[in-house]
Design an enzyme around this catalytic site. Structure first.
Site, PDB file in Angstrom:
ATOM      1  CB  SER A  19       6.979  -1.664  -5.383  1.00 21.32           C
ATOM      2  OG  SER A  19       5.584  -1.717  -5.242  1.00 21.32           O
ATOM      3  CE1 TYR A 156       7.437   6.376   7.523  1.00 21.08           C
ATOM      4  CE2 TYR A 156       8.987   5.969   9.302  1.00 21.08           C
ATOM      5  CZ  TYR A 156       8.442   5.613   8.090  1.00 21.08           C
ATOM      6  OH  TYR A 156       8.903   4.488   7.437  1.00 21.08           O
ATOM      7  CE  LYS A 163       9.773   1.116   7.519  1.00 17.61           C
ATOM      8  NZ  LYS A 163       9.723  -0.127   6.738  1.00 17.61           N
ATOM      9  CG  LEU A 195      -0.315   1.609  -3.316  1.00 12.88           C
ATOM     10  CD1 LEU A 195      -0.886   2.489  -4.418  1.00 12.88           C
ATOM     11  CD2 LEU A 195      -0.476   0.126  -3.679  1.00 12.88           C
TER      12      LEU A 195
HETATM   13  P1  NAD Z   1       4.753  -0.195  -1.730  1.00 13.32           P
HETATM   14  O1  NAD Z   1       3.361   0.166  -1.375  1.00 13.32           O
HETATM   15  O2  NAD Z   1       5.089  -0.279  -3.168  1.00 13.32           O
HETATM   16  O3  NAD Z   1       5.212  -1.546  -1.036  1.00 13.32           O
HETATM   17  C1  NAD Z   1       4.715  -1.946   0.218  1.00 13.32           C
HETATM   18  C2  NAD Z   1       4.404  -3.417   0.085  1.00 13.32           C
HETATM   19  O4  NAD Z   1       3.996  -3.948   1.340  1.00 13.32           O
HETATM   20  C3  NAD Z   1       3.272  -3.681  -0.914  1.00 13.32           C
HETATM   21  O5  NAD Z   1       3.706  -4.602  -1.889  1.00 13.32           O
HETATM   22  C4  NAD Z   1       2.191  -4.305  -0.043  1.00 13.32           C
HETATM   23  O6  NAD Z   1       1.414  -5.261  -0.740  1.00 13.32           O
HETATM   24  C5  NAD Z   1       3.036  -4.949   1.028  1.00 13.32           C
HETATM   25  N1  NAD Z   1       2.258  -5.327   2.207  1.00 13.32           N
HETATM   26  C6  NAD Z   1       1.569  -4.530   3.063  1.00 13.32           C
HETATM   27  N2  NAD Z   1       0.956  -5.298   3.997  1.00 13.32           N
HETATM   28  C7  NAD Z   1       1.292  -6.595   3.718  1.00 13.32           C
HETATM   29  C8  NAD Z   1       0.976  -7.852   4.302  1.00 13.32           C
HETATM   30  N3  NAD Z   1       0.166  -7.965   5.375  1.00 13.32           N
HETATM   31  N4  NAD Z   1       1.505  -8.981   3.745  1.00 13.32           N
HETATM   32  C9  NAD Z   1       2.309  -8.906   2.654  1.00 13.32           C
HETATM   33  N5  NAD Z   1       2.629  -7.751   2.040  1.00 13.32           N
HETATM   34  C10 NAD Z   1       2.127  -6.604   2.581  1.00 13.32           C
HETATM   35  O7  NAD Z   1       5.660   0.916  -0.978  1.00 13.32           O
HETATM   36  P2  NAD Z   1       7.237   1.031  -0.797  1.00 13.32           P
HETATM   37  O8  NAD Z   1       7.457   2.443  -0.445  1.00 13.32           O
HETATM   38  O9  NAD Z   1       7.930   0.400  -1.934  1.00 13.32           O
HETATM   39  O10 NAD Z   1       7.478   0.194   0.534  1.00 13.32           O
HETATM   40  C11 NAD Z   1       8.418  -0.866   0.610  1.00 13.32           C
HETATM   41  C12 NAD Z   1       9.244  -0.734   1.884  1.00 13.32           C
HETATM   42  O11 NAD Z   1      10.102   0.397   1.765  1.00 13.32           O
HETATM   43  C13 NAD Z   1       8.438  -0.523   3.148  1.00 13.32           C
HETATM   44  O12 NAD Z   1       9.045  -1.234   4.209  1.00 13.32           O
HETATM   45  C14 NAD Z   1       8.589   0.962   3.381  1.00 13.32           C
HETATM   46  O13 NAD Z   1       8.385   1.334   4.719  1.00 13.32           O
HETATM   47  C15 NAD Z   1      10.015   1.147   2.967  1.00 13.32           C
HETATM   48  N6  NAD Z   1      10.451   2.512   2.700  1.00 13.32           N
HETATM   49  C16 NAD Z   1       9.759   3.308   1.874  1.00 13.32           C
HETATM   50  C17 NAD Z   1      10.180   4.597   1.639  1.00 13.32           C
HETATM   51  C18 NAD Z   1       9.405   5.512   0.737  1.00 13.32           C
HETATM   52  O14 NAD Z   1       9.613   6.728   0.785  1.00 13.32           O
HETATM   53  N7  NAD Z   1       8.543   4.994  -0.129  1.00 13.32           N
HETATM   54  C19 NAD Z   1      11.348   5.084   2.253  1.00 13.32           C
HETATM   55  C20 NAD Z   1      12.064   4.235   3.107  1.00 13.32           C
HETATM   56  C21 NAD Z   1      11.596   2.941   3.328  1.00 13.32           C
END
Ligand code: NAD
Length: 268
Positions: A19, A156, A163, A195
């Site tokens: 994460s 997306y 976003k 994930l």
């Molecule tokens: P991740 O799956 O590790 O984290 C997403 C988290 O959101 C998880 O811990 C999940 O339990 C939580 N979540 C989802 N629904 C929820 C709810 N109802 N209540 C509480 N928690 C909830 O994936 P990640 O990629 O680390 O995502 C973290 C953030 O980073 C997100 O906002 C994602 O959009 C953003 N992001 C990701 C990327 C990428 O390429 N992975 C790029 C830019 C931004």
């Protein structure tokens, strides 16, 4: 001496060791921050607790950000545990998997509302409940966004629109928070295999295009995202608020990759 010595913060969004929130937590911890964590459900609790323990944290609380009751209970527990809060990391997003592929116009009303509720409104709700604990502490709030908010990214879809709402919320919240001494900023990260990312159609191909197009010629690392989060949560960035910082190895400044451009010029 660390940049975060004496500071306490809540990290919302760790699911496992891949994460982005975990990368951020590690950076903050290395610089002396004391951290609390949340988990979404019991199966994720089993992953989050050992991670939290590995960096000396035993404040691990449940929270579904879609529930106002959960959010209120979370901050009540934190108030009893710590009494105050210096920073908040919001790293949460969700959309129905079948709406992260194909045409955007197929997004359902319910799917649109759900993506916005969990991915954008949750920042507003968490900020509101965090404020009483941040009183007088020059608090810092950060959230995670993606370039798909600014430009169309295949598959997306509704998440890109959510976003965009999240990024606008950062600016409106910045205006609210400034007069009471707090800041809020976002990190627009390049693609990381997590994930949540696994739910996006053709994610590996998106990563490959990024690799080819960035000036760095590679993908961003969790440690690099964590380093920027550390800067934003620390007093090193007190002059910044309402900002969207790209941490994507420069992908957003490129139109064509250098290789694409060279290939075209050798053909002409
Ligand atoms: P991740 O799956 O590790 O984290 C997403 C988290 O959101 C998880 O811990 C999940 O339990 C939580 N979540 C989802 N629904 C929820 C709810 N109802 N209540 C509480 N928690 C909830 O994936 P990640 O990629 O680390 O995502 C973290 C953030 O980073 C997100 O906002 C994602 O959009 C953003 N992001 C990701 C990327 C990428 O390429 N992975 C790029 C830019 C931004």
């Amino acid at each position: 001496m660390g940049l975060m010595d004496g500071k306490r913060g809540l990290v919302v969004g760790v699911a496992n060791e891949r994460s982005i929130a975990w990368g951020i937590a590690q950076s903050l911890h290395r610089d002396g921050a004391e951290l609390a964590f949340t988990y979404l459900n019991e199966s994720l609790e089993k992953r989050v607790r050992p991670l939290a323990k590995s960096i000396g944290s035993n404040v691990v609380l449940p929270c579904d950000v879609g529930s106002d009751d959960d959010i209120k209970a979370l901050f009540q527990s934190l108030k009893e545990e710590w009494g105050s809060l210096d920073f908040l990391v919001h790293s949460v997003a969700f959309a129905n998997k079948d709406e992260l592929k194909g045409a955007f116009y197929n997004t359902s009303r319910e799917g649109f509302a759900l993506a916005h509720d969990i991915s954008a409104y949750s920042l507003v709700a968490l900020t509101r409940e965090a404020l009483p604990l941040m009183e007088g502490r020059n608090g810092s709030i950060i959230t995670m966004t993606y370039y798909g908010a600014e430009k169309v990214m295949p598959n997306y879809n509704v998440m890109g629109v959510a976003k965009a709402s999240l990024e606008a919320s950062v600016r409106y919240l910045a205006a609210d928070l400034g007069p009471i001494g707090h800041r809020i900023n976002a990190i627009s990260a390049g693609p990381v295999r997590t994930l949540a990312a696994a739910g996006i159609g053709d994610f590996r191909k998106i990563q490959r295009v990024n690799e080819l197009r960035t000036p760095h010629g590679r993908l961003v690392t969790l440690k690099e995202i964590g380093g920027t989060a550390l800067y934003l949560c620390s007093d090193a960035s007190t002059g910044m608020t309402g900002e969207i910082l790209h941490v994507d190895c420069g992908f957003h400044v490129m139109s064509l990759s250098i290789n694409e451009a060279l290939h075209m010029s050798s053909e002409s």
